[in-house]
Scaffold this motif. Structure first.
Motif, short mmCIF file in Angstrom:
data_model
loop_
_atom_site.label_atom_id
_atom_site.label_comp_id
_atom_site.label_asym_id
_atom_site.label_seq_id
_atom_site.Cartn_x
_atom_site.Cartn_y
_atom_site.Cartn_z
N ALA A 194 64.17 25.66 -25.85
CA ALA A 194 62.68 25.46 -26.31
C ALA A 194 62.83 23.87 -26.86
CB ALA A 194 62.34 26.41 -27.20
N ALA A 195 63.94 23.53 -27.67
CA ALA A 195 63.93 22.38 -28.25
C ALA A 195 64.29 21.27 -27.17
CB ALA A 195 65.62 22.42 -28.96
N GLY A 196 65.22 21.62 -25.87
CA GLY A 196 65.26 20.78 -24.97
C GLY A 196 63.82 20.34 -24.25
N VAL A 197 62.76 21.08 -24.47
CA VAL A 197 61.36 20.58 -24.03
C VAL A 197 60.88 19.49 -24.63
CG1 VAL A 197 58.90 21.27 -23.84
CG2 VAL A 197 60.80 23.07 -23.31
N ILE A 198 61.17 19.21 -26.19
CA ILE A 198 60.94 18.09 -26.55
C ILE A 198 62.03 16.86 -26.22
CG2 ILE A 198 60.98 17.25 -29.03
CD1 ILE A 198 60.19 20.01 -30.15
N THR A 255 66.14 16.15 -24.19
CA THR A 255 67.30 16.91 -23.84
C THR A 255 68.49 16.72 -25.09
OG1 THR A 255 68.03 14.66 -22.90
CG2 THR A 255 67.05 16.58 -21.62
N ASP A 256 68.12 15.62 -25.74
CA ASP A 256 69.19 15.70 -26.87
C ASP A 256 69.22 16.77 -28.04
OD1 ASP A 256 70.39 13.52 -26.08
OD2 ASP A 256 69.35 11.91 -27.48
N PHE A 257 67.81 17.32 -28.12
CA PHE A 257 67.67 18.57 -29.21
C PHE A 257 68.61 19.57 -28.52
CE2 PHE A 257 63.54 17.35 -31.64
CZ PHE A 257 63.93 16.02 -31.47
N GLU A 258 68.52 19.81 -27.49
CA GLU A 258 69.19 21.19 -26.79
C GLU A 258 70.89 20.58 -26.77
OE1 GLU A 258 69.26 23.95 -22.73
OE2 GLU A 258 68.22 22.14 -22.93
N LYS A 259 71.25 19.65 -26.35
CA LYS A 259 72.59 19.31 -26.50
C LYS A 259 73.26 19.41 -27.73
CE LYS A 259 72.19 16.17 -22.60
NZ LYS A 259 72.13 14.72 -22.02
N GLY A 260 72.47 18.99 -28.70
CA GLY A 260 73.26 19.11 -30.26
C GLY A 260 72.69 20.08 -30.99
N PHE A 261 72.03 21.06 -30.58
CA PHE A 261 71.37 22.13 -31.39
C PHE A 261 72.28 22.71 -32.31
CE2 PHE A 261 70.15 26.58 -32.17
CZ PHE A 261 68.96 26.45 -32.38
N ILE A 262 71.71 22.76 -33.61
CA ILE A 262 72.35 23.53 -34.73
C ILE A 262 71.87 24.72 -35.03
CG2 ILE A 262 73.20 23.16 -37.11
CD1 ILE A 262 73.27 20.24 -36.56
N ARG A 263 70.51 24.47 -35.38
CA ARG A 263 69.77 25.73 -35.65
C ARG A 263 68.11 25.51 -35.49
NH1 ARG A 263 71.23 23.39 -40.83
NH2 ARG A 263 69.81 22.80 -42.08
N GLY A 305 60.58 33.82 -22.86
CA GLY A 305 62.29 34.22 -22.71
C GLY A 305 63.26 33.21 -22.99
N MET A 306 62.66 31.98 -23.15
CA MET A 306 63.57 30.79 -23.56
C MET A 306 64.05 31.08 -24.90
SD MET A 306 62.02 27.17 -22.11
CE MET A 306 62.38 26.55 -20.49
N THR A 307 65.43 30.54 -25.06
CA THR A 307 66.07 30.71 -26.55
C THR A 307 65.55 29.39 -27.19
OG1 THR A 307 68.09 29.39 -25.36
CG2 THR A 307 68.03 31.91 -25.33
N VAL A 358 65.48 34.18 -29.46
CA VAL A 358 64.32 34.07 -28.20
C VAL A 358 63.04 33.64 -28.85
CG1 VAL A 358 63.17 35.37 -26.44
CG2 VAL A 358 65.57 35.75 -27.01
N VAL A 359 62.47 32.56 -28.58
CA VAL A 359 61.36 32.01 -29.38
C VAL A 359 60.10 32.72 -28.63
CG1 VAL A 359 59.86 30.09 -29.39
CG2 VAL A 359 62.16 29.59 -29.03
N GLU A 360 59.29 33.18 -29.80
CA GLU A 360 57.90 34.00 -29.48
C GLU A 360 56.83 33.10 -29.55
OE1 GLU A 360 57.91 37.08 -32.74
OE2 GLU A 360 59.74 37.92 -31.97
N ASP A 361 55.77 33.75 -28.73
CA ASP A 361 54.42 32.82 -28.50
C ASP A 361 54.07 32.60 -30.12
OD1 ASP A 361 52.44 31.51 -26.96
OD2 ASP A 361 51.19 33.36 -27.99
#
Length: 365
Positions: free
Chosen positions: A306-310, A312-320, A300-302, A352-355
């Protein structure tokens, strides 16, 4: 994502043997109760054949699987909820886990003592269920006392929590674990904050002898019947066999041993994957010449989460997020071929990211 599965059971049911097989850690394993006092923690790789396929296509410098933590918790005994057998410490260890792997002895062996002198997995299960339920009953009664002071003010959240707490108390007094009660997802989300042990998802692991590892036995049948109402998975595994497999040095030797038993893979592989899904986890991949890597996220993660798992900057500055489906990539062979087929997608913050998604994130910080 540091989520833990706790291995629980009565003494001498095979918990530590199973833990050693899972983690290759050497938890002490002996033929007497309370061999494990402090919980052992192992970080284990989650077997995923998709990684091997991605490696063959991308030929990266390294491959990194996803991991999870398994905790070997000392054997519970009757009276644990009142402190018997170091019970308070053990129950605290269980509370800190996110899901429970309940190991049940489903084999006969006169050389391995049973804490109660007989093999009866249903009775064993009930002993632990009762102890965990009694501990939760103690917790919920304290919760009700604290809520009684707040609901007088008319606080809507407190009123709802009090209503749910009363239903939980009623269920526990009837011997029903929280996970066996009929709550909506929204109600269960509230209940999760109560930190109740019997609200945790559970999988029953039936530890059998070699002759029963493929088809089970009458003990396993009894367990399946007993847990029908719990929506819990029952997995059959031979801890002694798994220990023998880990002693073999080469892949070929292990495969030959499995072939002789008529098994496709080690039981611990099935157990790890089942535990991973029990925790409501799934995997997405990043794939490049430097690294092919599996990442763990909750279902269910968006895309930004999911980017934030790599990082936190990936989530904060997410573009696409640039997304390819695993099956499309392995069928077509390259990213370019996926693009040519019109199956390369650009997704935004709501995706929503899929497996199994292969993902590349664009971000700006």
């Amino acid at each position: 994502m540091a989520l833990k599965c706790g291995i629980v059971g009565l003494p001498n049911v095979g918990k530590s043997t199973l833990f050693n097989c899972l983690s290759n850690a050497k938890a002490q394993s002996a033929n007497f109760p309370f061999c494990t006092i402090e919980p052992n923690i192992g970080t284990i790789s989650v077997p995923d054949p998709r990684l091997e396929k991605l490696e063959s296509l991308v030929n990266p410098e390294r491959v990194v699987p996803t991991t999870m933590e398994i905790v070997d918790i000392a054997g519970l005994v009757k009276g644990a909820s009142k402190g018997e057998g170091l019970g308070n410490q053990f129950l605290a260890n269980i509370r800190e886990t996110d899901a429970i792997l309940h190991v049940l002895r489903c084999f006969e062996d006169d050389n391995i003592v049973h804490v109660d002198g007989r093999v009866d997995p249903i009775s064993d299960k009930e002993i632990i269920d009762i102890e965990l339920q009694l501990k939760d009953l103690e917790t919920i009664e304290k919760k009700l006392i604290s809520l009684s002071r707040v609901i007088k003010s008319g606080d809507k959240d407190a009123v709802k929590e009090n209503e749910l707490s009363l239903l939980i108390k009623e269920g526990l007094e009837k011997g029903i674990s929280v996970r066996g009660l009929d709550f909506t997802q929204d109600e269960f989300d509230i209940i999760q904050k109560f930190q109740l042990i019997t609200s945790k998802p559970v999988m029953y692991v039936c530890n059998v002898d070699e002759s029963s590892v493929k088809t089970g036995n009458h003990h396993v049948d009894a367990v399946r019947k007993a847990v029908e109402h719990e929506k819990a998975e029952v997995l059959v595994i031979g801890a002694k066999i798994e220990a023998d497999i880990t002693e073999l040095e080469t892949y070929e030797e292990r495969q030959l041993f499995l072939d002789e038993l008529g098994l496709e893979e080690p039981g611990v592989n099935r157990l790890i994957r089942s535990a991973y899904y029990l925790l409501n986890l799934q995997t997405y991949f990043t794939a490049g010449v430097k690294e092919v890597r599996a990442w763990t996220i909750r279902k269910g993660m968006t895309a930004p989460q999911a980017a934030g798992v790599i990082h936190t900057d990936f989530e904060k500055g997410f573009i696409r997020a640039e997304v390819m489906k695993y099956n499309d990539f392995v069928t077509l062979g390259t990213e370019a071929a996926v693009k040519d087929a019109g199956k390369f997608k650009v997704e935004g913050k709501e995706y929503v990211v899929e497996d199994g998604d292969l993902m590349h994130f664009r971000f700006n910080v």
